[in-house]
Enzyme design. Structure first.
Site, PDB file in Angstrom:
ATOM      1  NE  ARG A  17     -37.415  29.568  35.213  1.00  0.00           N
ATOM      2  CZ  ARG A  17     -37.864  28.591  35.961  1.00  0.00           C
ATOM      3  NH1 ARG A  17     -37.159  28.179  36.985  1.00  0.00           N
ATOM      4  NH2 ARG A  17     -39.039  28.030  35.724  1.00  0.00           N
ATOM      5  NE  ARG A  60     -46.456  31.107  47.678  1.00  0.00           N
ATOM      6  CZ  ARG A  60     -47.660  30.711  47.235  1.00  0.00           C
ATOM      7  NH1 ARG A  60     -48.615  31.596  47.057  1.00  0.00           N
ATOM      8  NH2 ARG A  60     -47.914  29.451  47.000  1.00  0.00           N
ATOM      9  CD  GLU A  90     -49.603  35.828  53.005  1.00  0.00           C
ATOM     10  OE1 GLU A  90     -50.069  34.688  53.195  1.00  0.00           O
ATOM     11  OE2 GLU A  90     -49.408  36.291  51.888  1.00  0.00           O
ATOM     12  CG  HIS A 134     -52.462  34.088  50.472  1.00  0.00           C
ATOM     13  ND1 HIS A 134     -51.182  33.741  50.827  1.00  0.00           N
ATOM     14  CD2 HIS A 134     -52.715  33.431  49.305  1.00  0.00           C
ATOM     15  CE1 HIS A 134     -50.686  32.906  49.918  1.00  0.00           C
ATOM     16  NE2 HIS A 134     -51.599  32.702  48.991  1.00  0.00           N
TER      17      HIS A 134
END
Ligand code: NAP
Length: 319
Positions: A175, A232, A261, A279
């Protein structure tokens, strides 16, 4: 603190569950097939919620608990918590940063090596007896490849440091540019993808980073490029990723996280240039215990009027 009601929404380490049960009046969401049943009996007594990304604290749950004071996220990524609702209602939020950074960064490197050196395939080659019929084919070298990191935060930086040990040039997109960093910054993910061999996604999931890895980025990475996702699932447009892999427009992918998921696109199962993990980024005994201790420490701090150990800042610029 036994009279303080605490709602456990997600699955946690048995050690944490036992401690919560010992110190608080514990309500487990899993004991109530109908949430309404739990809420109609106990909503007013619940002052804390423990959750994670898969089983979070959404606006509906937060609204339903009139005396909720604190949400403790068992994980660093707080995408499962409605932060705006918490801010609006003055509810405090904590997460478990730092203590999981090493395990997630270790796994990212493991995914890269497994993908490039085809470690899973090689293992199957030996077990199935094929080695006796001939040598395994050549694979790709990791050392020296350019690693591009999306999100140079705690985990991104830890991955960068590890990749440096493999003599990899490092570049990143975040960012904000990090002037103190010695790594090359690109002002867009497409530019980053065009200039690296291995693109690692390690940013937080927000509205801005949803599908940050789209067709343009995948095409910029190209048939000799590799995508690693330990952020993610929703960072990646999964349908685009699957078609790029099936059509050979991307060199390969190492994925710890998926959009829906625990469902993983079936098309990926037959591909040898993908590594699929369930995960498990922070899934080590040591890390889970440290995460549990942070949850317990934050709870204790909150209910004893001490400063929280790892608060999420709920000012508008970070939500
Ligand atoms: P962190 O230190 O807060 O780093 C987050 C990074 O995301 C920062 O570098 C931030 O950039 C970047 N970012 C935020 N919004 C962005 C945007 N719009 N565009 C580009 N970059 C953006 O968090 P962390 O501890 O490294 O964890 C990062 C994420 O990893 C978590 O949020 C979680 O989703 C994921 N994670 C996954 C697992 C797993 O099991 N696979 C485990 C732990 C964490 P700035 O620095 O410029 O603000």
């Amino acid at each position: 603190m036994g009279s303080i009601g605490l709602l456990l929404v997600c699955k946690v380490l048995p050690y944490l569950e036992q401690e919560l049960d010992y110190h608080y009046t514990l309500f487990r969401m899993s004991d109530y097939p109908q949430m309404a049943q739990l809420l109609s009996h106990h909503a007013a007594s619940i002052r804390a919620v423990v959750c994670n990304t898969r089983a979070g604290a959404d606006a509906k749950l937060i609204e339903a608990l009139p005396n909720l004071e604190i949400v403790l996220n068992y994980g660093v990524g707080v995408d499962g918590v409605d932060l705006n609702k918490c801010r609006e209602k003055g509810i405090r939020v904590t997460n478990t940063p730092d203590v999981l950074t090493d395990s997630v960064a270790d796994l990212a490197i493991g995914l890269i090596l497994t993908l490039l050196r085809r470690i899973c395939e090689c293992d199957r080659y030996v077990r199935s007896g094929q080695w006796k019929k001939g040598e395994y084919k050549l694979t790709s070298k990791f050392s020296g490849k350019t690693v591009g990191i999306v999100g140079l935060g705690r985990i991104g930086l830890a991955i960068a440091k590890r990749a440096e040990g493999f003599n990899c040039p490092i570049c990143y997109y975040s960012r904000t540019e990090k002037p103190e960093s010695k790594y090359k910054y690109y002002p867009s993910v497409v530019e980053l993808a065009s200039n690296c061999d291995i693109l690692v996604v390690a940013c937080s999931l927000t509205e801005e980073t949803y599908h940050i890895i789209n067709r343009k980025v995948i095409d910029a990475l190209g048939p000799s490029g590799f995508l690693i996702n330990i952020g993610r699932g929703k960072h990646v447009d999964e349908a685009e990723l699957v078609s790029a892999l099936v059509e050979g427009r991307l060199g390969g992918a190492g994925l710890d996280v998926f959009e829906n998921e625990p469902h993983v696109p079936q098309e990926l199962f037959g591909l040898e240039n993908v590594v699929l993990l369930p995960h498990v980024g922070p899934g080590t005994v040591e890390t889970r215990i440290a995460m549990a201790d942070l949850v317990l420490g934050n709870l204790e701090a909150h209910f004893h009027g001490k400063p929280l150990l790892t608060p999420i800042c709920l000012t508008s610029d970070v939500v």
